[in-house]
Design an enzyme around this catalytic site. Sequence first.
Site, short mmCIF file in Angstrom:
data_model
loop_
_atom_site.label_atom_id
_atom_site.label_comp_id
_atom_site.label_asym_id
_atom_site.label_seq_id
_atom_site.Cartn_x
_atom_site.Cartn_y
_atom_site.Cartn_z
N HIS A 73 -4.29 13.59 20.35
CA HIS A 73 -5.27 12.95 19.53
C HIS A 73 -6.34 12.56 20.54
CE1 HIS A 73 -2.30 12.88 16.24
NE2 HIS A 73 -1.79 11.80 16.66
N LYS A 114 0.55 0.44 21.67
CA LYS A 114 1.17 0.04 20.76
C LYS A 114 1.25 -1.55 20.80
CE LYS A 114 3.05 3.81 18.92
NZ LYS A 114 2.62 4.34 17.51
N LYS A 155 3.15 17.91 16.29
CA LYS A 155 2.90 17.49 17.87
C LYS A 155 4.10 16.67 18.07
CE LYS A 155 1.68 13.51 18.16
NZ LYS A 155 1.95 12.48 17.40
C1 BG6 Z 1 1.00 9.83 15.29
C2 BG6 Z 1 1.71 9.03 16.12
O1 BG6 Z 1 0.52 11.02 15.43
O2 BG6 Z 1 -0.32 8.97 15.20
C3 BG6 Z 1 1.97 7.77 15.88
O3 BG6 Z 1 3.23 9.92 16.51
C4 BG6 Z 1 0.92 6.95 15.60
O4 BG6 Z 1 2.85 6.75 17.03
C5 BG6 Z 1 0.09 7.79 14.73
O5 BG6 Z 1 1.13 5.61 15.08
C6 BG6 Z 1 -1.59 6.85 14.69
O6 BG6 Z 1 -2.04 7.62 13.75
P1 BG6 Z 1 -3.37 6.77 12.81
O7 BG6 Z 1 -3.71 7.98 11.94
O8 BG6 Z 1 -2.55 5.92 12.18
O9 BG6 Z 1 -4.23 6.42 13.87
#
Ligand code: BG6
Length: 505
Positions: free
Chosen positions: A246, A342, A154
Amino acid sequence: MKIGIQQMSKFMIVIFGGSGDLTKRKLIPALFTLFKKGTLENDFFILGVGRTSYTDATYRSYIEKEMETYIKKDPADASITKEFLAHLFYLSMDPAAKELYGGLATHIDTLTGEKETNNILYYLATPPSLYGLIPLYLQSVHLNREGTRIIIEKPFGSNLAECVALNKTYASVFHENQIYRIDHYLGKETVQDILAFRFANSIFEPIWNRNYIDYVEITAVENIGIELRGAFYDSVGALRDMVQNHLIQLVALAAMEPPAIFDAHYFRDEIVKVYASLVPLQEEDFNEHIIRGQYTASKDAKGYREEQHVDPESRTETFIAMKLAINNWRWQGVPFFIRTGKQMPTKVSEIVIHFKQTPHSLFNCGPHKCQTANTLIIRIQPNEGIIFKIGVKEPGSNFTIKQVDMDFSYNQIKETPITDAYSKLIEDCIHGNPTLFTRSDAVEASWCFFNPIVNYWEKHPDSPLHGYPAGTWGPLESELLVVDHDAKWTNPCKNLTDSDKYCEL
Ligand code: BG6
């Protein structure tokens, strides 16, 4: 080797972006897990493709070093690591150069020692600008053979038009059953557990609706900045990076109807229905229902605009909070508040279901406001588990009600450790199971909802973008988003660790 119908043939995994960030952080650790598990055996090849110049030998040394950083140390792994590395190869090649794909085809034939194998899995871990080109270039040299598969990261398109165009391109090169649009959140054990929790327990389904649920909160925040991904992130922002995929997947799993059968077709139909039921936001609501933020410098961290490869005047959002409504019988009138960011105080992903208050309050709650509503927290990470908050009588008191936790932690079933999302999904793809991948109509339906928002921001670059100091819970305006509903964000305490303990601010 277990590769669906092609059990006898040699198996080739081609990673476009083989020298990139995702490969070292996620893909190599996932493939190593599959190697240790026996999903990948003897006759397999991992071919990293990228512009950085490596030979097979220097690529192996580079990956070996990165494995020390990104794979938990286990002394038993030493000899397995050597064996695994022997399956790694590298081709220095610009994936944007069509004329080099003939060389790729030849390289694959040479490595496998087979003429035109179709037992190939392509993984697109490149910048999104290449997603539309690579399939066409593969097709130009017949590398899109029947039986090959392709995984695409994605964001799938940066708006609806691009997404539709990409779907068209992919459909002209591959059959839908060869296309695996990955959203690694769906590979997380705890995300799948949302389905088990809802549909394997009879007591929750009758109350999982507007009659009992007051509002739903979904949070996926991180306590890191954008690290070395400035160039990518600045062109994408939080909406495309986290929300359109997500977070909206989490909304779908929390809100969907039970599928008739748990298979790729019926399960993904239900997801599409949720997206189609999202109430479209009107332009006049944007500033009120969507809070955009960007982190600014604090004493411990630099601000977003000071990050490497970020425009010093960037208006890219690193935080989003949104209020969504779902127009169907189950969810009429129940707001879904979602947020991501973030440089927040901690890393946590969770769904919090807020049930309604008791209709009549019999007891007092001491000096504080009476909290008699039950809350269910589905903790996706860390301390994976489920917490149900219930009111009990405080011992010794005169019927003062106190909220306590009934909790289940995945640590309690240590004998079956949680599988990493990428290895789960790559294994599903190898076995030809697309259930946990995004179907073409789902990604378009999601974009249908978000497209007016990205268009609006493009047309109105000055629309509000609120600063928040790194290490805080985002702009204060995000508090106002929920206050109208008499709601409050659930903020877990700082520096959550992987221990069992759940803590809240
Ligand atoms: C990714 C994003 O898809 O998911 C990132 O591009 C993010 O920016 C990450 O840090 C977070 O994933 P997880 O599994 O650590 O929650």
